[in-house]
Design an enzyme around this catalytic site. Sequence first.
Site, PDB file in Angstrom:
ATOM      1  N   GLU A  91       0.858  -1.282   0.083  1.00 31.40           N
ATOM      2  CA  GLU A  91       0.021   0.208   0.111  1.00 31.40           C
ATOM      3  C   GLU A  91       0.791   1.228  -0.060  1.00 31.40           C
ATOM      4  O   GLU A  91       1.992   1.322   0.612  1.00 31.40           O
ATOM      5  CB  GLU A  91      -0.938   0.056   1.192  1.00 31.40           C
ATOM      6  N   GLU A 159       8.918  -2.252   8.503  1.00 27.72           N
ATOM      7  CA  GLU A 159       9.793  -1.458   9.327  1.00 27.72           C
ATOM      8  C   GLU A 159      11.155  -1.085   8.607  1.00 27.72           C
ATOM      9  O   GLU A 159      11.829  -1.815   8.112  1.00 27.72           O
ATOM     10  CB  GLU A 159      10.330  -2.301  10.334  1.00 27.72           C
ATOM     11  N   CYS A 332      -3.529   1.327   8.015  1.00 32.13           N
ATOM     12  CA  CYS A 332      -2.607   1.142   7.136  1.00 32.13           C
ATOM     13  C   CYS A 332      -2.356  -0.555   7.205  1.00 32.13           C
ATOM     14  O   CYS A 332      -2.515  -1.168   8.089  1.00 32.13           O
ATOM     15  CB  CYS A 332      -1.118   1.573   7.799  1.00 32.13           C
TER      16      CYS A 332
HETATM   17  S1  SF4 Z   1       3.638  -0.292  12.876  1.00 33.28           S
HETATM   18 FE1  SF4 Z   1       2.960  -2.039  11.775  1.00 33.28          FE
HETATM   19  S2  SF4 Z   1       4.415  -1.719   9.858  1.00 33.28           S
HETATM   20 FE2  SF4 Z   1       5.073  -0.391  11.525  1.00 33.28          FE
HETATM   21  S3  SF4 Z   1       6.765  -1.412  12.471  1.00 33.28           S
HETATM   22 FE3  SF4 Z   1       4.808  -1.828  13.525  1.00 33.28          FE
HETATM   23  S4  SF4 Z   1       3.816  -3.660  12.847  1.00 33.28           S
HETATM   24 FE4  SF4 Z   1       5.522  -3.062  11.380  1.00 33.28          FE
END
Ligand code: SF4
Length: 345
Positions: A91, A159, A332
């Site tokens: 996305e 990440e 998200c």
């Molecule tokens: S918020 Fe979601 S995408 Fe971002 S590090 Fe944590 S699990 Fe991963």
Amino acid sequence: MTDLRSMTTEEITAALKEMGEPSFRGAQIFDWVQAKKVRSFDEMSNLPKRLREALGTSFSLSSLEIARRYVSEEDGTRKYVYALHDGLLIESVFMPYSYGNTACISSQAGCRMGCRFCASTLEGLARNLLPGEMLEQIYRMEEDTGETISHVVIMGSGEPLDNYDNLLRFIRLITDEKGKNLSERNITVSTCGLVPQIKKLAQEHLQITLALSLHAPNDALRRTMMPIAEAYSVKETVAACDAYFAATGRRMSYEYSLVHGVNDSDACAEELAMLLHGKNAHVNLIPVNPIKERNYKAPGHAAALRFQKRLENLGINVTIRKKMGADIDSACGQLRLKVKAEQGE
Ligand code: SF4
């Protein structure tokens, strides 16, 4: 095959030299790939046909297809679900802010960090994205909207610091003056707090903004929300952010997802203010986007304002993030799962 869109001019030139080609071809090809943003070798019309064919047998050229596009009628925000060459879905979001068009892009397909409020991690990590695939999210958005993107936030699924080398290469390529030539200052990287990589990033002396997903002012609470808090304490994570500021002079941004009844109390605001007191930092409050797999809820508007006021009164620089595309709202990582389900996978 090596992805041509993930290579610098020097690397392309060196590879072509090995193929017996003159060095000026390296700059020509970089221009096709990063400035003209072509999607096939055939479009490189100033290269001889035999070279285009040779490139096609030795290199790939990352490109994405738009699997779904959701357009906000309220503010022009566009959410994209892109299909990668291997069928994986990611996305990205286009946001037309007053200061410039901003792309929020993904750095991984899925994520292995396990944050409890996030849909991107529900199926774990599928794979890292190549630098070319990160660039392509922006290039396809510009093509689709007819607009120029001036700011990039790496805050979509994944990440970024877990895909460190590709992230660094992406930053080098998108700031290349012969390519998109984006300013480092217009790039924000968001991390859940991989302390060794934050320290390493500080030593790259880039002028990018680092945003830390903090979400809780102490270890006990943060552990209930983010597994990364088991590995690194709040104290050592904030110390790594201090080191980032000391090395780069870039003001830190702290992201704080407000969750009703979990981290939105006056006591949490006070603890957060104590933690960040005296730092050159900005706190972004983000009322959490609920996902059905978890039981987190956003606080009401009045509660969010109260939390903000409390921080302000304690000397903290804080804003509540403006919600873009509310009419095409989803957290998200949710759109990707939705499209995947529709595709019957
Ligand atoms: S918020 Fe979601 S995408 Fe971002 S590090 Fe944590 S699990 Fe991963």
